[in-house]
Scaffold this motif. Structure first.
Motif, mmCIF file in Angstrom:
data_model
loop_
_atom_site.group_PDB
_atom_site.id
_atom_site.type_symbol
_atom_site.label_atom_id
_atom_site.label_comp_id
_atom_site.label_asym_id
_atom_site.label_seq_id
_atom_site.Cartn_x
_atom_site.Cartn_y
_atom_site.Cartn_z
ATOM 1 N N THR A 106 0.834 -1.200 0.000
ATOM 2 C CA THR A 106 0.000 0.000 0.000
ATOM 3 C C THR A 106 0.870 1.252 0.000
ATOM 4 O O THR A 106 0.606 2.214 -0.736
ATOM 5 N N ARG B 157 2.269 1.826 -3.386
ATOM 6 C CA ARG B 157 1.299 2.403 -4.313
ATOM 7 C C ARG B 157 1.222 3.915 -4.152
ATOM 8 O O ARG B 157 1.155 4.662 -5.131
ATOM 9 N N ALA C 25 2.483 6.612 -6.996
ATOM 10 C CA ALA C 25 1.536 7.611 -7.491
ATOM 11 C C ALA C 25 2.091 9.020 -7.311
ATOM 12 O O ALA C 25 2.008 9.861 -8.225
ATOM 13 N N THR D 273 -4.035 10.150 -3.674
ATOM 14 C CA THR D 273 -4.881 9.027 -3.265
ATOM 15 C C THR D 273 -5.744 8.526 -4.423
ATOM 16 O O THR D 273 -5.976 7.325 -4.552
ATOM 17 N N GLU D 274 -6.208 9.445 -5.272
ATOM 18 C CA GLU D 274 -7.005 9.021 -6.427
ATOM 19 C C GLU D 274 -6.157 8.198 -7.394
ATOM 20 O O GLU D 274 -6.594 7.155 -7.902
ATOM 21 N N ASP E 16 -5.665 4.908 -6.069
ATOM 22 C CA ASP E 16 -6.932 4.221 -5.830
ATOM 23 C C ASP E 16 -7.051 3.796 -4.372
ATOM 24 O O ASP E 16 -7.407 2.664 -4.046
ATOM 25 N N LEU E 17 -6.750 4.768 -3.497
ATOM 26 C CA LEU E 17 -6.830 4.542 -2.057
ATOM 27 C C LEU E 17 -7.550 5.717 -1.410
ATOM 28 O O LEU E 17 -7.593 6.820 -1.964
#
Length: 221
Positions: free
Chosen positions: A24, A27, A31, A50-51, A54-55
């Motif tokens: 996580t 990711r 990003a 976060t978008e 995808d979190l």
């Protein structure tokens, strides 16, 4: 037979929870790196990160306190690891000019081979404190080594460091913006050697020496 001491025992494998947390975090890091490389630090918000990952925002705060903190983490992972490898590569080089040249050449080559990394450094900008903290002391150290050995002629190491920093960022912008010819790293290193007082013919020789590969640096588990 005595049991092995704790210090010599093999560390236990990461738990499923720990592996999930690491994925996580990766990711979020990936990003943020991609967005900063594309837009620049000031144009990237926490919600953008976060978008893209995808979190949820709540998940973000489980790992970082702010947008600035994750940007610093990206810089640490993207640039410090490369700096550590260059330190290891040059530690036994006797010629300060080759130390300086080899490090600059690897930075340029890394931007060419990994444009996302190059854009991240360029977009991060010469004034970003984390970039200065990571690369600034290394540049100043190499320049002082050159002055102390009589290899470089510099009246002010701090000004010379700033000049190298600015030239490096401009060159990285150049190589990630348009196709580059082979030997761009040598041309840049030669120019920087001349700037610090190495005569052109000698600078050309040093900058064209075979470039040692970067050693791998093990990371703590």
């Amino acid at each position: 037979m005595p049991a092995p001491s704790k210090s010599s025992a093999t560390p236990p494998p990461a738990s499923r929870h720990q592996r999930r947390r690491e994925k996580t975090r990766a990711r979020l890091i990936d990003a943020a790196r991609a967005l900063v490389a594309e837009r620049g630090v000031d144009a990237v918000g926490l919600s953008d990160i976060t978008e893209a990952a995808d979190l949820g925002v709540g998940t973000f705060y489980n790992y970082f306190q702010s947008r600035d903190e994750i940007v610093e983490a990206v810089a640490e992972e993207s640039i410090e690891s490369l700096g550590a490898r260059m330190d290891l590569m040059t530690v036994d080089m006797p010629d300060a000019a080759e130390v300086f040249s080899s490090s600059l050449r690897h930075l340029v080559r890394h931007a060419i081979s990994d444009p996302l990394w190059g854009w991240f450094v360029v977009r991060l900008g010469v004034a970003h404190p984390k970039l200065i903290d990571i690369l600034g002391p290394r540049a100043a150290r190499d320049l002082r080594k050159g002055v102390d050995s009589g290899r470089f002629t510099i009246s002010d190491v701090e000004i010379a460091t700033a000049c190298v920093f600015g030239a490096l960022l401009s060159t990285l912008h150049h190589v990630v913006s348009a196709p580059t010819q082979d030997g761009t790293d040598e041309v840049f290193a030669q120019a920087m050697l001349c700037m610090v007082g190495v005569v052109p013919d000698e600078a050309r020789v040093v900058a064209s020496r075979p470039l040692p590969p970067l050693p791998e640096v093990s990371t703590p588990q």
